[in-house]
Design a protein around this motif. Structure first.
Motif, PDB file in Angstrom:
ATOM      1  N   GLY A  22       0.815  -1.215   0.000  1.00  0.00           N
ATOM      2  CA  GLY A  22       0.000   0.000   0.000  1.00  0.00           C
ATOM      3  C   GLY A  22       0.845   1.259   0.000  1.00  0.00           C
ATOM      4  O   GLY A  22       0.545   2.231  -0.692  1.00  0.00           O
ATOM      5  N   ARG A  23       1.947   1.242   0.755  1.00  0.00           N
ATOM      6  CA  ARG A  23       2.855   2.399   0.770  1.00  0.00           C
ATOM      7  C   ARG A  23       3.568   2.568  -0.558  1.00  0.00           C
ATOM      8  O   ARG A  23       3.849   3.687  -0.980  1.00  0.00           O
ATOM      9  CB  ARG A  23       3.885   2.254   1.883  1.00  0.00           C
ATOM     10  N   LEU A  24       3.883   1.455  -1.224  1.00  0.00           N
ATOM     11  CA  LEU A  24       4.541   1.537  -2.534  1.00  0.00           C
ATOM     12  C   LEU A  24       3.627   2.138  -3.595  1.00  0.00           C
ATOM     13  O   LEU A  24       4.097   2.804  -4.513  1.00  0.00           O
ATOM     14  CB  LEU A  24       5.008   0.148  -2.979  1.00  0.00           C
ATOM     15  N   VAL A  25       2.336   1.895  -3.479  1.00  0.00           N
ATOM     16  CA  VAL A  25       1.374   2.388  -4.466  1.00  0.00           C
ATOM     17  C   VAL A  25       1.182   3.903  -4.333  1.00  0.00           C
ATOM     18  O   VAL A  25       1.004   4.598  -5.329  1.00  0.00           O
ATOM     19  CB  VAL A  25       0.032   1.643  -4.319  1.00  0.00           C
ATOM     20  N   ILE A  40      -2.161  -0.657   9.549  1.00  0.00           N
ATOM     21  CA  ILE A  40      -2.962  -0.357   8.357  1.00  0.00           C
ATOM     22  C   ILE A  40      -3.084  -1.598   7.478  1.00  0.00           C
ATOM     23  O   ILE A  40      -4.151  -1.915   6.960  1.00  0.00           O
ATOM     24  CB  ILE A  40      -2.353   0.823   7.568  1.00  0.00           C
ATOM     25  N   GLY A  41      -1.986  -2.323   7.316  1.00  0.00           N
ATOM     26  CA  GLY A  41      -1.996  -3.527   6.495  1.00  0.00           C
ATOM     27  C   GLY A  41      -2.897  -4.616   7.051  1.00  0.00           C
ATOM     28  O   GLY A  41      -3.645  -5.256   6.307  1.00  0.00           O
ATOM     29  N   VAL A  42      -2.854  -4.832   8.356  1.00  0.00           N
ATOM     30  CA  VAL A  42      -3.709  -5.842   8.977  1.00  0.00           C
ATOM     31  C   VAL A  42      -5.179  -5.440   8.827  1.00  0.00           C
ATOM     32  O   VAL A  42      -6.031  -6.264   8.465  1.00  0.00           O
ATOM     33  CB  VAL A  42      -3.345  -6.047  10.465  1.00  0.00           C
ATOM     34  N   GLY A  43      -5.479  -4.173   9.055  1.00  0.00           N
ATOM     35  CA  GLY A  43      -6.859  -3.694   8.886  1.00  0.00           C
ATOM     36  C   GLY A  43      -7.334  -3.831   7.447  1.00  0.00           C
ATOM     37  O   GLY A  43      -8.466  -4.265   7.189  1.00  0.00           O
ATOM     38  N   ALA A  44      -6.475  -3.470   6.502  1.00  0.00           N
ATOM     39  CA  ALA A  44      -6.835  -3.581   5.084  1.00  0.00           C
ATOM     40  C   ALA A  44      -6.998  -5.034   4.670  1.00  0.00           C
ATOM     41  O   ALA A  44      -7.893  -5.368   3.879  1.00  0.00           O
ATOM     42  CB  ALA A  44      -5.781  -2.898   4.220  1.00  0.00           C
ATOM     43  N   ALA A  45      -6.157  -5.918   5.199  1.00  0.00           N
ATOM     44  CA  ALA A  45      -6.268  -7.340   4.875  1.00  0.00           C
ATOM     45  C   ALA A  45      -7.578  -7.915   5.403  1.00  0.00           C
ATOM     46  O   ALA A  45      -8.273  -8.656   4.695  1.00  0.00           O
ATOM     47  CB  ALA A  45      -5.076  -8.103   5.441  1.00  0.00           C
ATOM     48  N   LEU A  46      -7.935  -7.565   6.631  1.00  0.00           N
ATOM     49  CA  LEU A  46      -9.186  -8.059   7.197  1.00  0.00           C
ATOM     50  C   LEU A  46     -10.399  -7.505   6.453  1.00  0.00           C
ATOM     51  O   LEU A  46     -11.309  -8.254   6.091  1.00  0.00           O
ATOM     52  CB  LEU A  46      -9.268  -7.697   8.687  1.00  0.00           C
ATOM     53  N   GLN A  72      -7.273  -5.725  -1.092  1.00  0.00           N
ATOM     54  CA  GLN A  72      -6.551  -5.435   0.145  1.00  0.00           C
ATOM     55  C   GLN A  72      -5.490  -4.353  -0.058  1.00  0.00           C
ATOM     56  O   GLN A  72      -5.354  -3.442   0.766  1.00  0.00           O
ATOM     57  CB  GLN A  72      -5.907  -6.711   0.685  1.00  0.00           C
ATOM     58  N   VAL A  73      -4.752  -4.426  -1.156  1.00  0.00           N
ATOM     59  CA  VAL A  73      -3.699  -3.436  -1.426  1.00  0.00           C
ATOM     60  C   VAL A  73      -4.309  -2.061  -1.693  1.00  0.00           C
ATOM     61  O   VAL A  73      -3.793  -1.044  -1.229  1.00  0.00           O
ATOM     62  CB  VAL A  73      -2.798  -3.897  -2.593  1.00  0.00           C
ATOM     63  N   VAL A  74      -5.420  -2.024  -2.426  1.00  0.00           N
ATOM     64  CA  VAL A  74      -6.086  -0.737  -2.693  1.00  0.00           C
ATOM     65  C   VAL A  74      -6.579  -0.122  -1.382  1.00  0.00           C
ATOM     66  O   VAL A  74      -6.407   1.088  -1.151  1.00  0.00           O
ATOM     67  CB  VAL A  74      -7.236  -0.917  -3.702  1.00  0.00           C
ATOM     68  N   ALA A  79      -5.773   3.965   2.863  1.00  0.00           N
ATOM     69  CA  ALA A  79      -5.528   4.255   4.280  1.00  0.00           C
ATOM     70  C   ALA A  79      -4.186   4.944   4.488  1.00  0.00           C
ATOM     71  O   ALA A  79      -4.080   5.891   5.273  1.00  0.00           O
ATOM     72  CB  ALA A  79      -5.604   2.967   5.095  1.00  0.00           C
ATOM     73  N   VAL A  80      -3.155   4.492   3.783  1.00  0.00           N
ATOM     74  CA  VAL A  80      -1.835   5.132   3.886  1.00  0.00           C
ATOM     75  C   VAL A  80      -1.907   6.571   3.411  1.00  0.00           C
ATOM     76  O   VAL A  80      -1.361   7.480   4.036  1.00  0.00           O
ATOM     77  CB  VAL A  80      -0.769   4.339   3.091  1.00  0.00           C
ATOM     78  N   ALA A  81      -2.597   6.807   2.303  1.00  0.00           N
ATOM     79  CA  ALA A  81      -2.727   8.170   1.775  1.00  0.00           C
ATOM     80  C   ALA A  81      -3.475   9.070   2.765  1.00  0.00           C
ATOM     81  O   ALA A  81      -3.082  10.218   2.979  1.00  0.00           O
ATOM     82  CB  ALA A  81      -3.445   8.146   0.431  1.00  0.00           C
ATOM     83  N   LEU A  82      -4.524   8.532   3.371  1.00  0.00           N
ATOM     84  CA  LEU A  82      -5.274   9.323   4.354  1.00  0.00           C
ATOM     85  C   LEU A  82      -4.434   9.630   5.585  1.00  0.00           C
ATOM     86  O   LEU A  82      -4.397  10.764   6.056  1.00  0.00           O
ATOM     87  CB  LEU A  82      -6.547   8.583   4.760  1.00  0.00           C
TER      88      LEU A  82
END
Length: 95
Positions: A22-25, A40-46, A72-74, A79-82
């Motif tokens: 997500g950070r790479l995108v 953020i990754g765990v939340g996005a994955a869930l 999940q990556v989107v 979330a990372v952008a926010l």
């Protein structure tokens, strides 16, 4: 569903990978700690898994489900952008 130590470790590793992707995108530099990326990754994955299962995508293909991973990556990128945007607005420039 049984909660095991390996399940927690797997969730953290998947969360770290999803958060990093997500950070790479997201373009630019995000000034956030690794623990926040993992969270953020765990939340996005869930959330991505819940969305994929609700849409019937999670059980459509055997093996790695690339559509679910993309969701999940989107979600992690949004979330990372926010979070990076909120952190950027709080800082006071001294110039």
């Amino acid at each position: 569903m049984e909660l095991t130590v390996w399940g927690i470790i797997t969730a953290l590793i998947v969360g770290l990978v999803i958060g990093a992707l997500g950070r790479l995108v997201v373009p630019g530099r995000q000034d956030m700690p690794i623990w926040l990326t993992m969270l953020i990754g765990v939340g996005a994955a869930l959330l991505g898994t819940v969305i994929a299962r609700a849409a019937g995508i999670a059980t459509a293909t055997p093996g790695i489900d690339w559509t679910e991973l993309l969701i999940q990556v989107v979600l992690a990128a949004v979330a990372v952008a926010l979070v990076a945007g909120v952190g950027r607005r709080r800082r006071v420039s001294r110039y």
